[in-house]
Structure formats: structure tokens, C-alpha cells
Motif scaffolding. Structure first.
Motif, PDB file in Angstrom:
ATOM      1  N   GLY A 116       1.523   4.349  -9.580  1.00 56.67           N
ATOM      2  CA  GLY A 116       2.746   3.814  -8.983  1.00 56.67           C
ATOM      3  C   GLY A 116       2.446   2.970  -7.762  1.00 56.67           C
ATOM      4  O   GLY A 116       2.056   3.493  -6.716  1.00 56.67           O
ATOM      5  N   VAL A 117       2.612   1.651  -7.884  1.00 60.69           N
ATOM      6  CA  VAL A 117       2.300   0.760  -6.754  1.00 60.69           C
ATOM      7  C   VAL A 117       3.561   0.056  -6.257  1.00 60.69           C
ATOM      8  O   VAL A 117       4.511  -0.164  -7.012  1.00 60.69           O
ATOM      9  CB  VAL A 117       1.218  -0.293  -7.136  1.00 60.69           C
ATOM     10  CG1 VAL A 117      -0.114   0.376  -7.421  1.00 60.69           C
ATOM     11  CG2 VAL A 117       1.659  -1.145  -8.312  1.00 60.69           C
ATOM     12  N   GLY A 118       3.533  -0.305  -4.968  1.00 58.65           N
ATOM     13  CA  GLY A 118       4.674  -0.967  -4.345  1.00 58.65           C
ATOM     14  C   GLY A 118       5.056  -2.256  -5.060  1.00 58.65           C
ATOM     15  O   GLY A 118       6.236  -2.599  -5.147  1.00 58.65           O
ATOM     16  N   LEU A 119       4.057  -2.989  -5.570  1.00 64.82           N
ATOM     17  CA  LEU A 119       4.360  -4.260  -6.235  1.00 64.82           C
ATOM     18  C   LEU A 119       5.249  -4.080  -7.459  1.00 64.82           C
ATOM     19  O   LEU A 119       6.016  -4.976  -7.810  1.00 64.82           O
ATOM     20  CB  LEU A 119       3.061  -4.971  -6.622  1.00 64.82           C
ATOM     21  CG  LEU A 119       2.322  -5.660  -5.465  1.00 64.82           C
ATOM     22  CD1 LEU A 119       0.931  -6.107  -5.898  1.00 64.82           C
ATOM     23  CD2 LEU A 119       3.120  -6.854  -4.945  1.00 64.82           C
ATOM     24  N   GLN A 120       5.153  -2.922  -8.106  1.00 70.23           N
ATOM     25  CA  GLN A 120       6.072  -2.652  -9.235  1.00 70.23           C
ATOM     26  C   GLN A 120       7.509  -2.613  -8.726  1.00 70.23           C
ATOM     27  O   GLN A 120       8.423  -3.130  -9.362  1.00 70.23           O
ATOM     28  CB  GLN A 120       5.780  -1.274  -9.847  1.00 70.23           C
ATOM     29  CG  GLN A 120       4.607  -1.183 -10.766  1.00 70.23           C
ATOM     30  CD  GLN A 120       4.368   0.279 -11.099  1.00 70.23           C
ATOM     31  OE1 GLN A 120       3.480   0.901 -10.516  1.00 70.23           O
ATOM     32  NE2 GLN A 120       5.114   0.841 -12.006  1.00 70.23           N
TER      33      GLN A 120
END
Ligand code: NAD
Length: 321
Positions: A294-298
Motif C-alpha cells: 500500500g503506497v501513497g501514490l495509489q
């Protein structure tokens, strides 16, 4: 500045939008066109809450911003979801606040899109049985997105709290798929694709239970100490992730890394498979494992889509700062 509410996000953003946005941003990350900033996550010493930020910049998609939020365990009693988040998008040309977007629904569909992207690119084409480990808030979203990637004929599921399974069964029924609650070993023997989406702190799946050719999406482990599958299962699989730095520190591979049985060099960014610079699955018998941390860019990617769609449909509120 635009405000896009939770309700509007649910109305305008579908699974297909989330899939496309997440696939694109994973590809941009692997090309070096998009990068995540270091994650902040702190126990705040109030309401037992954990609060933090995930942020980054996608130069290709021109998404700059931050998701702010966390986990408030007492929220359920107040009629609220325990996970709470809001996305702030900024104009990358001026730094001005461009949009405030409700992040709860978007978190669920961007997480489901992440494992769906991994299934689309890594699972065997003839996968028929989907195994679900976990039956909490995220599990239904995961199930709906996964079944759109292959011609699944059946769902087998296990959950630590069996009383939560009927809710997931209801989702399978709505899709029109038979659903069976089974033990973990049987789930591994029967499933072609397995999704783990729990808050477990110990391995739930053993290496010798996994059949050749299985694809596993490990989606629950997003914090130091959490674990869903055995470290030697991880070491025995061909490994993919959204972001290697997160995978080895807070993702499912952290335990195999700590045990010294794999290194970061054994893990491939899913974006490389999307971009065609890594072949992905190399044989029908290979076990592939995607560590979705889970990354912020998603979050920024789906919030950008939500903002554009809401604005186009006249559903965004305009506020002067
Ligand atoms: P939830 O609280 O609604 O459900 C928790 C699930 O974990 C349930 O299935 C529950 O039965 C199970 N569980 C709880 N304790 C367990 C234990 N000791 N052993 C095994 N299973 C246990 O949570 P959710 O919103 O469905 O999220 C599930 C997990 O996914 C959480 O760990 C969350 O942090 C993580 N998550 C990851 C991402 C990502 O991008 N990778 C995004 C959102 C959430």
C-alpha cells in the motif's frame, strides 16, 4: 479548491477506474517517473489511535499530495469505520491546495485494485478457484476486484473469526459464485489464486500447503511485525511487490529478509512486469507472490481520478481558500 465527499467518491469511481489508475502509477514508479516520500505512522497516545501520512509525487500523472489518516479502534462504537483517511491534492505547478477528497472508500478500492493488478499480470490464465483468507472490511472489495481478472468458478474462504464469513459469502452470492468455508490447508490445496487480507501477526499459511502454479496476493501486512504467510513460503516463491523499500521493511517479505533467506534483490516491482521489462510468471508451475504494502501514490492516483470525474459530473463542491 474542490471538495469531493466520501459519497461522491462512491458514486463516481468504479473498480475499472481504480484498476487503471493503480496499474498506471505502478508502471510510473518502476520507470522512476513517480516516487513515494517516507511514510510517517505514529501512536499518538490518545484514543489508542495510530495516525500518519503517506505522500508522493507522480510526474507522469501530475499527482502531488498526501493521504492523512490512521486507525481509531473505538470508532465502531460511534458508528464510524475504524480506518479514517482524507486525501489532499496540490497543484504541482503552484503548490496551491487543489482538492480535499474523502479517503475511506478510495483506500478500499485502491487496495483491491492492487491485488487485482497482480492477478491480471501474474496468475495462471486458467485459474478457477479463488481462496480468500480474511473476511473483514477490505475482503469484499478484494473479492469483487479479483474475480474480474480470471474466469473464477468458485470461492473458498477461511477467517480467524468464522462469524465474519457470511458477509463475504453474501458478496460471492451477489457475484453468482459458489462459496465454501474451509480450513486453511484445504484452501491452499484447492485455490489457484489466494488473497490474504487480515491483521494477523503470525503466519497463517505454510509453505508445504501451497500447490505449484498458485498466485498469492499478500495484502494485509502493512506494518512492522504483521505476518500472514510463513517466511520459507515467501523464500520459495517468485516475489513481486508495489514498492521494494516498503516490502522489506513493513511488508510480507520483512520476515524472510530478517531471517536472511532472501534479499531485496530477490523482489521485482510489479511495475516492471506492467512495463514489460520483467516477464512476470515464467512457467505454469511457478508460485508467484505479490506483496501489496500500500503506497501513497495509489491514494493520490485514485483521488485524482475521483476529482476529475466529480468535477466533470458537477459533483465536486468549489470552495475559495
Ligand atoms: P478489519 O479489521 O475489517 O478485518 C480484520 C481481518 O483480520 C478480519 O478478517 C479478522 O478476522 C482478521 N484477523 C484479526 N485478528 C487476526 C488474527 N490474530 N489472526 C488472523 N486473522 C485475524 O480490517 P480490514 O480493513 O479488512 O483490513 C485488513 C488488513 O489489511 C489490515 O491489517 C489492514 O491494515 C490491511 N490493509 C492493507 C492495505 C494495503 O494497501 N496493503 C490497505 C488497507 C488495509
Amino acid at each position: 479548491m474542490l471538495i469531493v465527499t466520501e459519497q461522491t467518491c462512491q458514486e463516481v469511481v468504479g473498480r475499472e477506474h481504480a484498476f487503471e489508475a493503480v496499474e498506471k502509477v505502478f508502471a510510473a514508479m518502476a520507470r522512476g517517473d513517480a516516487y513515494n516520500f517516507p511514510v510517517i505512522r505514529e501512536a499518538i497516545g490518545h484514543a489508542d489511535a495510530v495516525y500518519g501520512f503517506k505522500s508522493g509525487f507522480d510526474r507522469a500523472g501530475l499527482a502531488l499530495g498526501v493521504k492523512s489518516g490512521g486507525y481509531w479502534p473505538g470508532n465502531m462504537e460511534k458508528g464510524l469505520t475504524n480506518h479514517q483517511s482524507t486525501v489532499f491534492l496540490f497543484d504541482p505547478d503552484t503548490g496551491r491546495l487543489a482538492a480535499l477528497v474523502g479517503g475511506n472508500y478510495l483506500t478500499a478500492i485502491r487496495t483491491a485494485a492492487s491485488s487485482a493488478v497482480s492477478i491480471a499480470h501474474l496468475a495462471r490464465k486458467d485459474a478457477k478457484v479463488l481462496g480468500m483468507v480474511g473476511a473483514g472490511h477490505q475482503a469484499g472489495f478484494q473479492l469483487r476486484a479479483a474475480v474480474e481478472q480470471r474466469d473464477f468458478e468458485r470461492v473458498v474462504a477461511w477467517n480467524h473469526h468464522p462469524e465474519m464469513l457470511p458477509k463475504l459469502e453474501q458478496v460471492a452470492r451477489e457475484i453468482g459464485l459458489p462459496f465454501e468455508a474451509v480450513e486453511r490447508e484445504e484452501l491452499c490445496a484447492r485455490a489457484d489464486v489466494i488473497i490474504t487480507i487480515t491483521s494477523s501477526f503470525e503466519p497463517l499459511l505454510e509453505r508445504n500447503w501451497i500447490e505449484p502454479g498458485t498466485h498469492i496476493s499478500c495484502m494485509g501486512t502493512d506494518t512492522k511485525g504483521k505476518q500472514e504467510v510463513a517466511a520459507d513460503l515467501v523464500a520459495n516463491a517468485t516475489l513481486f511487490t508495489d514498492e521494494i523499500v516498503q516490502s522489506v521493511s513493513i511488508g510480507e517479505t520483512q520476515h524472510a529478509i530478517a531471517a536472511g533467506i532472501i534479499t531485496g534483490g530477490d523482489i521485482t516491482s510489479i511495475g516492471d512486469v506492467i512495463n514489460g521489462t520483467h516477464p512476470g510468471r515464467s512457467s505454469e508451475g511457478e508460485v508467484t507472490l505479490f506483496d501489496g504494502t500500500g503506497v501513497g501514490l495509489q491514494d493520490l492516483a485514485v483521488a485524482s481520478v475521483a476529482t476529475k470525474l466529480a468535477e466533470a459530473q458537477g459533483k465536486a463542491q468549489i470552495v475559495e481558500l
